[in-house]
Motif scaffolding. Sequence first.
Motif, PDB file in Angstrom:
ATOM      1  N   ARG A  91       0.825  -1.210   0.000  1.00 24.13           N
ATOM      2  CA  ARG A  91       0.000   0.000   0.000  1.00 24.13           C
ATOM      3  C   ARG A  91       0.857   1.256   0.000  1.00 24.13           C
ATOM      4  O   ARG A  91       0.490   2.271  -0.605  1.00 24.13           O
ATOM      5  CB  ARG A  91      -0.926   0.020   1.219  1.00 24.13           C
ATOM      6  CG  ARG A  91      -2.137  -0.878   1.100  1.00 24.13           C
ATOM      7  CD  ARG A  91      -2.942  -0.882   2.379  1.00 24.13           C
ATOM      8  NE  ARG A  91      -3.470   0.438   2.720  1.00 24.13           N
ATOM      9  CZ  ARG A  91      -4.633   0.907   2.307  1.00 24.13           C
ATOM     10  NH1 ARG A  91      -5.392   0.175   1.513  1.00 24.13           N
ATOM     11  NH2 ARG A  91      -5.052   2.097   2.669  1.00 24.13           N
ATOM     12  N   PHE A  92       1.997   1.212   0.651  1.00 26.60           N
ATOM     13  CA  PHE A  92       2.878   2.378   0.739  1.00 26.60           C
ATOM     14  C   PHE A  92       4.057   2.307  -0.239  1.00 26.60           C
ATOM     15  O   PHE A  92       4.971   3.116  -0.151  1.00 26.60           O
ATOM     16  CB  PHE A  92       3.425   2.512   2.163  1.00 26.60           C
ATOM     17  CG  PHE A  92       2.361   2.708   3.206  1.00 26.60           C
ATOM     18  CD1 PHE A  92       1.246   3.486   2.954  1.00 26.60           C
ATOM     19  CD2 PHE A  92       2.467   2.098   4.449  1.00 26.60           C
ATOM     20  CE1 PHE A  92       0.258   3.662   3.916  1.00 26.60           C
ATOM     21  CE2 PHE A  92       1.493   2.271   5.429  1.00 26.60           C
ATOM     22  CZ  PHE A  92       0.383   3.055   5.160  1.00 26.60           C
ATOM     23  N   SER A  93       4.023   1.356  -1.172  1.00 24.07           N
ATOM     24  CA  SER A  93       5.180   1.168  -2.051  1.00 24.07           C
ATOM     25  C   SER A  93       5.371   2.302  -3.043  1.00 24.07           C
ATOM     26  O   SER A  93       6.477   2.491  -3.570  1.00 24.07           O
ATOM     27  CB  SER A  93       5.028  -0.152  -2.820  1.00 24.07           C
ATOM     28  OG  SER A  93       3.855  -0.120  -3.635  1.00 24.07           O
ATOM     29  N   LEU A  94       4.335   3.076  -3.327  1.00 25.97           N
ATOM     30  CA  LEU A  94       4.446   4.206  -4.256  1.00 25.97           C
ATOM     31  C   LEU A  94       4.620   5.535  -3.533  1.00 25.97           C
ATOM     32  O   LEU A  94       4.553   6.593  -4.160  1.00 25.97           O
ATOM     33  CB  LEU A  94       3.210   4.268  -5.163  1.00 25.97           C
ATOM     34  CG  LEU A  94       2.915   3.004  -5.978  1.00 25.97           C
ATOM     35  CD1 LEU A  94       1.711   3.224  -6.872  1.00 25.97           C
ATOM     36  CD2 LEU A  94       4.130   2.587  -6.788  1.00 25.97           C
ATOM     37  N   ALA A  95       4.849   5.483  -2.233  1.00 26.07           N
ATOM     38  CA  ALA A  95       5.023   6.722  -1.470  1.00 26.07           C
ATOM     39  C   ALA A  95       6.338   7.408  -1.829  1.00 26.07           C
ATOM     40  O   ALA A  95       6.426   8.642  -1.826  1.00 26.07           O
ATOM     41  CB  ALA A  95       4.973   6.431   0.028  1.00 26.07           C
ATOM     42  N   SER A  96       7.378   6.628  -2.134  1.00 23.63           N
ATOM     43  CA  SER A  96       8.676   7.225  -2.451  1.00 23.63           C
ATOM     44  C   SER A  96       8.624   8.088  -3.704  1.00 23.63           C
ATOM     45  O   SER A  96       9.023   9.262  -3.672  1.00 23.63           O
ATOM     46  CB  SER A  96       9.728   6.116  -2.586  1.00 23.63           C
ATOM     47  OG  SER A  96      10.944   6.622  -3.067  1.00 23.63           O
ATOM     48  N   PRO A  97       8.137   7.586  -4.867  1.00 21.11           N
ATOM     49  CA  PRO A  97       8.041   8.485  -6.020  1.00 21.11           C
ATOM     50  C   PRO A  97       7.043   9.609  -5.826  1.00 21.11           C
ATOM     51  O   PRO A  97       7.234  10.706  -6.361  1.00 21.11           O
ATOM     52  CB  PRO A  97       7.619   7.548  -7.168  1.00 21.11           C
ATOM     53  CG  PRO A  97       7.056   6.350  -6.510  1.00 21.11           C
ATOM     54  CD  PRO A  97       7.780   6.203  -5.225  1.00 21.11           C
ATOM     55  N   ALA A  98       5.962   9.368  -5.065  1.00 18.04           N
ATOM     56  CA  ALA A  98       5.019  10.461  -4.793  1.00 18.04           C
ATOM     57  C   ALA A  98       5.692  11.569  -3.992  1.00 18.04           C
ATOM     58  O   ALA A  98       5.480  12.754  -4.247  1.00 18.04           O
ATOM     59  CB  ALA A  98       3.795   9.920  -4.050  1.00 18.04           C
ATOM     60  N   LEU A  99       6.526  11.193  -3.030  1.00 20.81           N
ATOM     61  CA  LEU A  99       7.219  12.185  -2.219  1.00 20.81           C
ATOM     62  C   LEU A  99       8.232  12.966  -3.042  1.00 20.81           C
ATOM     63  O   LEU A  99       8.360  14.188  -2.901  1.00 20.81           O
ATOM     64  CB  LEU A  99       7.909  11.484  -1.044  1.00 20.81           C
ATOM     65  CG  LEU A  99       8.615  12.362  -0.017  1.00 20.81           C
ATOM     66  CD1 LEU A  99       8.432  11.811   1.388  1.00 20.81           C
ATOM     67  CD2 LEU A  99      10.112  12.466  -0.317  1.00 20.81           C
ATOM     68  N   MET A 100       8.957  12.267  -3.932  1.00 18.19           N
ATOM     69  CA  MET A 100      10.014  12.922  -4.698  1.00 18.19           C
ATOM     70  C   MET A 100       9.459  13.769  -5.840  1.00 18.19           C
ATOM     71  O   MET A 100       9.923  14.886  -6.073  1.00 18.19           O
ATOM     72  CB  MET A 100      10.979  11.874  -5.254  1.00 18.19           C
ATOM     73  CG  MET A 100      11.732  11.089  -4.197  1.00 18.19           C
ATOM     74  SD  MET A 100      12.745  12.142  -3.130  1.00 18.19           S
ATOM     75  CE  MET A 100      13.808  12.944  -4.325  1.00 18.19           C
ATOM     76  N   LEU A 101       8.476  13.264  -6.566  1.00 17.11           N
ATOM     77  CA  LEU A 101       8.001  13.939  -7.770  1.00 17.11           C
ATOM     78  C   LEU A 101       6.913  14.966  -7.480  1.00 17.11           C
ATOM     79  O   LEU A 101       6.792  15.953  -8.203  1.00 17.11           O
ATOM     80  CB  LEU A 101       7.480  12.909  -8.777  1.00 17.11           C
ATOM     81  CG  LEU A 101       8.524  11.903  -9.280  1.00 17.11           C
ATOM     82  CD1 LEU A 101       7.888  10.929 -10.256  1.00 17.11           C
ATOM     83  CD2 LEU A 101       9.705  12.611  -9.914  1.00 17.11           C
ATOM     84  N   GLU A 102       6.124  14.732  -6.462  1.00 20.14           N
ATOM     85  CA  GLU A 102       5.065  15.673  -6.117  1.00 20.14           C
ATOM     86  C   GLU A 102       5.477  16.650  -5.019  1.00 20.14           C
ATOM     87  O   GLU A 102       4.684  17.516  -4.652  1.00 20.14           O
ATOM     88  CB  GLU A 102       3.805  14.916  -5.691  1.00 20.14           C
ATOM     89  CG  GLU A 102       3.234  14.006  -6.759  1.00 20.14           C
ATOM     90  CD  GLU A 102       1.959  13.318  -6.303  1.00 20.14           C
ATOM     91  OE1 GLU A 102       1.267  13.877  -5.432  1.00 20.14           O
ATOM     92  OE2 GLU A 102       1.661  12.218  -6.808  1.00 20.14           O
ATOM     93  N   LYS A 103       6.702  16.458  -4.512  1.00 22.78           N
ATOM     94  CA  LYS A 103       7.213  17.339  -3.439  1.00 22.78           C
ATOM     95  C   LYS A 103       6.259  17.355  -2.239  1.00 22.78           C
ATOM     96  O   LYS A 103       5.942  18.404  -1.671  1.00 22.78           O
ATOM     97  CB  LYS A 103       7.419  18.766  -3.955  1.00 22.78           C
ATOM     98  CG  LYS A 103       8.170  18.860  -5.272  1.00 22.78           C
ATOM     99  CD  LYS A 103       9.557  18.279  -5.190  1.00 22.78           C
ATOM    100  CE  LYS A 103      10.294  18.411  -6.517  1.00 22.78           C
ATOM    101  NZ  LYS A 103      11.618  17.751  -6.506  1.00 22.78           N
ATOM    102  N   GLN A 104       5.818  16.155  -1.852  1.00 19.57           N
ATOM    103  CA  GLN A 104       4.860  16.019  -0.771  1.00 19.57           C
ATOM    104  C   GLN A 104       5.573  15.779   0.557  1.00 19.57           C
ATOM    105  O   GLN A 104       6.758  15.453   0.610  1.00 19.57           O
ATOM    106  CB  GLN A 104       3.913  14.851  -1.058  1.00 19.57           C
ATOM    107  CG  GLN A 104       3.079  14.996  -2.310  1.00 19.57           C
ATOM    108  CD  GLN A 104       1.868  15.880  -2.095  1.00 19.57           C
ATOM    109  OE1 GLN A 104       1.730  16.531  -1.067  1.00 19.57           O
ATOM    110  NE2 GLN A 104       0.977  15.916  -3.069  1.00 19.57           N
TER     111      GLN A 104
END
Length: 460
Positions: free
Chosen positions: A318-331
Amino acid sequence: MNDTPGWVPPGSTPPDQPGDGRASDASGADRPGSADRPGGSSAPADQPDAPPQHPGAQWSRQQPPPGQWTAPTAPQGQDQAPGQTPPPPPPGPGWGTPPPAGPAGPGAYGGPGGWGGWQTPGYGGWGGPPPAAKPGVIPLRPLGVGEILDGAVSTMRTYWRTVLGISLIVAVFSQVVLVLLQGLWLKDTADADALGDPSATPEELGRALGDTFLVLGVGVLISLIGTVLATALLTTVTSRAVLGRPVTAGEAWRDARPQVPRLFGLVFLLILISGVVTGAGITPGILVVAAGSTAAGAALAVLGGLAGLVVTLWLMIRFSLASPALMLEKQSIRKAMSRSTKLVRGNWWRVLGIQLLAAVLAEIVAAIVVVPFNLLAAASSGGVGMFLTADGAAFSWTYLVISGIGAVIGSTITFPISSGVTVLLYIDQRIRREALDLELARAAGVPGYGSAPSGTTPGS
């Protein structure tokens, strides 16, 4: 209204031309016939016995206004017989009637190779969907499993200088620290000799194992730091590769640097969650063992541990896409985890399958490279195993250097694969849920999609 030579305006009825025995119909085309036939009907000269046609089968004298019809023409290379309407062309393999001809240039609508033309190869007819834009390593549409894996490999192959350079620097840094830790700290520890001494006391073995696990723990931490740095940089490189834009290692670092501390926090938070969940599953069994029921407590601990592992796996996917979301969306960390949960929802099994397949492929590639180096290192050091060997051979400098070289090569290859698959899977889920392909096409400057707003991060 003046008649143009060779063309008669629809709706006008010019008088019969005298002296040639031919009558003109309402469309301006001469009709062969005889002027002395009853009722003015005409027939070809070679068919004198042809029955008269019903009046309704002939052209009406009331023609539509100009601009609403086109006189039939003969096929190219053939003469059109007067009064004869050519048969319609056979239906093509596409859907419906071919569109009107457009500019004749390559790639034009209706021209050779045009995306809208009925002769577009690969789609049968003019009504087929146009091919998706592909400014970079993937087509901008929902991706299949093979396309995600191919995109990760294509990124490494196309931008090999940047990708392999980043992976090599991170892998060398990690392995140098690990080799120094194992070669200087563990080898010079007196208790380490107890691992190969059959006469060592339990206290000596306990201290030796404690030192070994301490070094391994520090090694895991160093490897984790290297993995986080490689993930941060390669995420930026892969996101630019989707747009077909190269990026240097320095540019990738400048773009990723503000989010690196948050990425470390995210990784350590996920590790903490995994430990807490697994520990919560084992704790009841440990308490039962402490109460005196050894067999029941051990069974409960095993079952609880398995349940904890299942829950941990479910959470990590469930959290496996958190890394690219954090890096690319600046979240932030919390919002990145929430974004990952939203993107994975309803596709948990698919995400698990792709991530598992990528991990298996990466491990196979790493094993092909690392295992031969480890065997060579063990043979060169006179050892009998890959980890704990006789006379402490596993911690000799020869063993550490040779095995470290193999680890560097393996990590240099596997870092881009695992990181690239995660980023492309994130982009694929956003394309499926949020039509990110339109935004990526605008950011890449694909014609027909407009222009992306200035100052935005592609993929955000």
